[in-house]
Design a protein around this motif. Sequence first.
Motif, PDB file in Angstrom:
ATOM      1  N   ILE A   1       0.785  -1.294  -0.273  1.00 30.58           N
ATOM      2  CA  ILE A   1       0.090  -0.087   0.067  1.00 30.58           C
ATOM      3  C   ILE A   1       0.832   1.133   0.021  1.00 30.58           C
ATOM      4  CG2 ILE A   1      -1.706   1.265   1.129  1.00 30.58           C
ATOM      5  CD1 ILE A   1      -2.794  -1.591   2.185  1.00 30.58           C
ATOM      6  N   LYS A   2       2.022   1.197   0.612  1.00 26.71           N
ATOM      7  CA  LYS A   2       3.162   2.492   0.617  1.00 26.71           C
ATOM      8  C   LYS A   2       3.328   2.755  -0.726  1.00 26.71           C
ATOM      9  CE  LYS A   2       7.220   4.276   2.541  1.00 26.71           C
ATOM     10  NZ  LYS A   2       8.201   3.953   3.305  1.00 26.71           N
ATOM     11  N   ASN A   3       3.808   1.706  -1.571  1.00 31.97           N
ATOM     12  CA  ASN A   3       4.410   1.930  -2.876  1.00 31.97           C
ATOM     13  C   ASN A   3       2.920   2.331  -3.978  1.00 31.97           C
ATOM     14  OD1 ASN A   3       6.671   1.900  -4.662  1.00 31.97           O
ATOM     15  ND2 ASN A   3       5.454   0.513  -5.613  1.00 31.97           N
ATOM     16  N   TRP A   4       1.964   2.050  -3.545  1.00 34.84           N
ATOM     17  CA  TRP A   4       0.748   1.907  -4.568  1.00 34.84           C
ATOM     18  C   TRP A   4       0.809   3.276  -5.306  1.00 34.84           C
ATOM     19  CZ3 TRP A   4      -4.307  -1.318  -3.477  1.00 34.84           C
ATOM     20  CH2 TRP A   4      -4.967  -1.489  -4.521  1.00 34.84           C
ATOM     21  N   PRO A   5       0.576   4.273  -4.598  1.00 35.82           N
ATOM     22  CA  PRO A   5       0.423   5.693  -5.259  1.00 35.82           C
ATOM     23  C   PRO A   5       1.846   6.101  -6.015  1.00 35.82           C
ATOM     24  CG  PRO A   5      -0.123   5.994  -2.919  1.00 35.82           C
ATOM     25  CD  PRO A   5       0.330   4.457  -3.025  1.00 35.82           C
TER      26      PRO A   5
ATOM     27  N   ASN B   1      -2.288   8.787   6.680  1.00 30.64           N
ATOM     28  CA  ASN B   1      -2.925   8.943   7.864  1.00 30.64           C
ATOM     29  C   ASN B   1      -2.898   7.746   8.802  1.00 30.64           C
ATOM     30  OD1 ASN B   1      -4.252  11.367   7.040  1.00 30.64           O
ATOM     31  ND2 ASN B   1      -6.294  10.924   7.430  1.00 30.64           N
ATOM     32  N   THR B   2      -2.839   6.854   8.438  1.00 26.34           N
ATOM     33  CA  THR B   2      -2.581   5.641   9.228  1.00 26.34           C
ATOM     34  C   THR B   2      -1.222   5.573   9.853  1.00 26.34           C
ATOM     35  OG1 THR B   2      -4.010   4.296   7.696  1.00 26.34           O
ATOM     36  CG2 THR B   2      -2.703   3.157   9.316  1.00 26.34           C
TER      37      THR B   2
ATOM     38  N   LEU C   1      -6.415  -1.375   6.926  1.00 28.44           N
ATOM     39  CA  LEU C   1      -6.072  -0.831   8.085  1.00 28.44           C
ATOM     40  C   LEU C   1      -5.092  -1.886   8.861  1.00 28.44           C
ATOM     41  CD1 LEU C   1      -8.812   1.480   9.548  1.00 28.44           C
ATOM     42  CD2 LEU C   1      -6.546   2.152   8.557  1.00 28.44           C
ATOM     43  N   PRO C   2      -5.602  -2.960   8.968  1.00 32.57           N
ATOM     44  CA  PRO C   2      -4.677  -4.226   9.590  1.00 32.57           C
ATOM     45  C   PRO C   2      -3.276  -4.384   8.641  1.00 32.57           C
ATOM     46  CG  PRO C   2      -6.761  -4.738   9.636  1.00 32.57           C
ATOM     47  CD  PRO C   2      -6.868  -3.634   8.777  1.00 32.57           C
ATOM     48  N   LEU C   3      -3.445  -4.300   7.200  1.00 36.36           N
ATOM     49  CA  LEU C   3      -2.522  -4.126   6.532  1.00 36.36           C
ATOM     50  C   LEU C   3      -1.451  -3.407   6.443  1.00 36.36           C
ATOM     51  CD1 LEU C   3      -4.248  -5.653   3.059  1.00 36.36           C
ATOM     52  CD2 LEU C   3      -3.087  -6.943   4.653  1.00 36.36           C
ATOM     53  N   ILE C   4      -1.842  -2.178   6.553  1.00 36.02           N
ATOM     54  CA  ILE C   4      -0.794  -0.984   6.799  1.00 36.02           C
ATOM     55  C   ILE C   4      -0.102  -1.103   8.237  1.00 36.02           C
ATOM     56  CG2 ILE C   4      -0.612   1.580   6.803  1.00 36.02           C
ATOM     57  CD1 ILE C   4      -3.188   1.813   5.058  1.00 36.02           C
TER      58      ILE C   4
ATOM     59  N   ILE D   1       8.521  -2.514   9.866  1.00 37.53           N
ATOM     60  CA  ILE D   1       9.811  -1.508   9.823  1.00 37.53           C
ATOM     61  C   ILE D   1      10.074  -0.913  11.037  1.00 37.53           C
ATOM     62  CG2 ILE D   1       9.827  -1.443   7.158  1.00 37.53           C
ATOM     63  CD1 ILE D   1       8.399   1.415   7.459  1.00 37.53           C
ATOM     64  N   GLY D   2       9.299  -1.280  12.093  1.00 38.11           N
ATOM     65  CA  GLY D   2       9.767  -0.785  13.368  1.00 38.11           C
ATOM     66  C   GLY D   2       8.668   0.080  13.951  1.00 38.11           C
ATOM     67  N   ILE D   3       7.514   0.616  13.133  1.00 42.16           N
ATOM     68  CA  ILE D   3       6.835   1.487  13.338  1.00 42.16           C
ATOM     69  C   ILE D   3       5.367   1.154  13.888  1.00 42.16           C
ATOM     70  CG2 ILE D   3       5.526   3.605  12.513  1.00 42.16           C
ATOM     71  CD1 ILE D   3       7.283   3.935  10.471  1.00 42.16           C
ATOM     72  N   LYS D   4       5.189   1.081  15.261  1.00 41.97           N
ATOM     73  CA  LYS D   4       3.943   0.634  15.884  1.00 41.97           C
ATOM     74  C   LYS D   4       3.497   1.478  16.991  1.00 41.97           C
ATOM     75  CE  LYS D   4       6.972  -2.499  18.565  1.00 41.97           C
ATOM     76  NZ  LYS D   4       7.235  -3.921  19.004  1.00 41.97           N
ATOM     77  N   PRO D   5       2.283   1.601  17.533  1.00 38.15           N
ATOM     78  CA  PRO D   5       1.694   2.349  18.351  1.00 38.15           C
ATOM     79  C   PRO D   5       2.501   2.649  19.558  1.00 38.15           C
ATOM     80  CG  PRO D   5      -0.311   1.250  17.443  1.00 38.15           C
ATOM     81  CD  PRO D   5       1.322   0.467  16.873  1.00 38.15           C
ATOM     82  N   ARG D   6       2.842   3.568  20.158  1.00 39.68           N
ATOM     83  CA  ARG D   6       3.568   3.664  21.509  1.00 39.68           C
ATOM     84  C   ARG D   6       2.390   3.380  22.563  1.00 39.68           C
ATOM     85  NH1 ARG D   6       6.012   9.513  20.736  1.00 39.68           N
ATOM     86  NH2 ARG D   6       3.565   9.610  19.907  1.00 39.68           N
ATOM     87  N   ARG D   7       3.016   2.995  23.567  1.00 35.54           N
ATOM     88  CA  ARG D   7       1.736   2.677  24.759  1.00 35.54           C
ATOM     89  C   ARG D   7       1.664   4.145  25.396  1.00 35.54           C
ATOM     90  NH1 ARG D   7       2.480   1.736  30.331  1.00 35.54           N
ATOM     91  NH2 ARG D   7       0.678   0.196  31.216  1.00 35.54           N
TER      92      ARG D   7
END
Length: 279
Positions: free
Chosen positions: A179-183, A225-226, A256-259, A266-272
């Motif tokens: 999804i990142k590369n699609w645009p 946005n995600t 959304l789950p895919l993004i 690549i190490g980007i996940k929600p911070r607690r």
Amino acid sequence: MTATSIGDWRELAPGVHMVTCEPESVNAGLVVGTDAAMLVDAGSTPEQGAALLASAREISDVPVTHVVITHNHHDHWFGLAGMEDVTGISHENLLAEPSRATRAFAESIGLTELPLPSDTFSIARAINLGGGALVEMVHFGGAHTRGDVLVLVPGANVIFTGDMLESAGDPQFDETSNIKNWPTALDGVLGAANERTQFVPGHGHVVDRNFAFIQRAEIGMLYGNTEMMIQQGTALEDAADASEWPFTKETLEVALPLIYGELEAIGIKPRRQLPISSL
């Protein structure tokens, strides 16, 4: 299994035609030169592929020698198994990792071996059909799938996009999407388009450059946005309600789950989020 059918061919420009194949309402194309003709996509089943080739040969006064597969979802691909005496062309990733749904459909129709194209490429391929009918096939990286092929007919100002564009509804996402590369992949052809270019999406009516720009922006906004929400600590289960989105709830449930997965890889996940203490 639902019966398949081939609609009526529609001429988009001299020598360039499209038809809709049911029941998946997938658009197929035909480019006719003075020496040969080429199909764009093959339909859903071996039986539909044979019928599509026969139909194309009825409206072409030159041999139909090639078929290019835009990506590895069954409704665009499996008809290749029913096409004889044509050269099948695809991106080299066609067989790399079909989606779970594609593999399941193959089992449901008893297709024990997935159709193998005669010819594959990695970045670009061009076929001259004669009389100025040049077909250019390009791959700009993973997008809808890992092996999307955009098919340009520059002399007619027509671009077949496969499912990288959709006008019948939202673009579709699955576990093989990037999804990142699609645009960025869409940018590869938008730069070659003008206000008169006709884009033939995988499903739905023919669209113009403005439509393509808007859908490209919507996919980019979905990813951007995600990523921003993840940086702010938004959990996946809250994401659909945390922003205004250009797509339906059903699409978001898949995308959304895919993004989140792409970014976590690549190490980007929600911070607690720490609770606010009271004094």
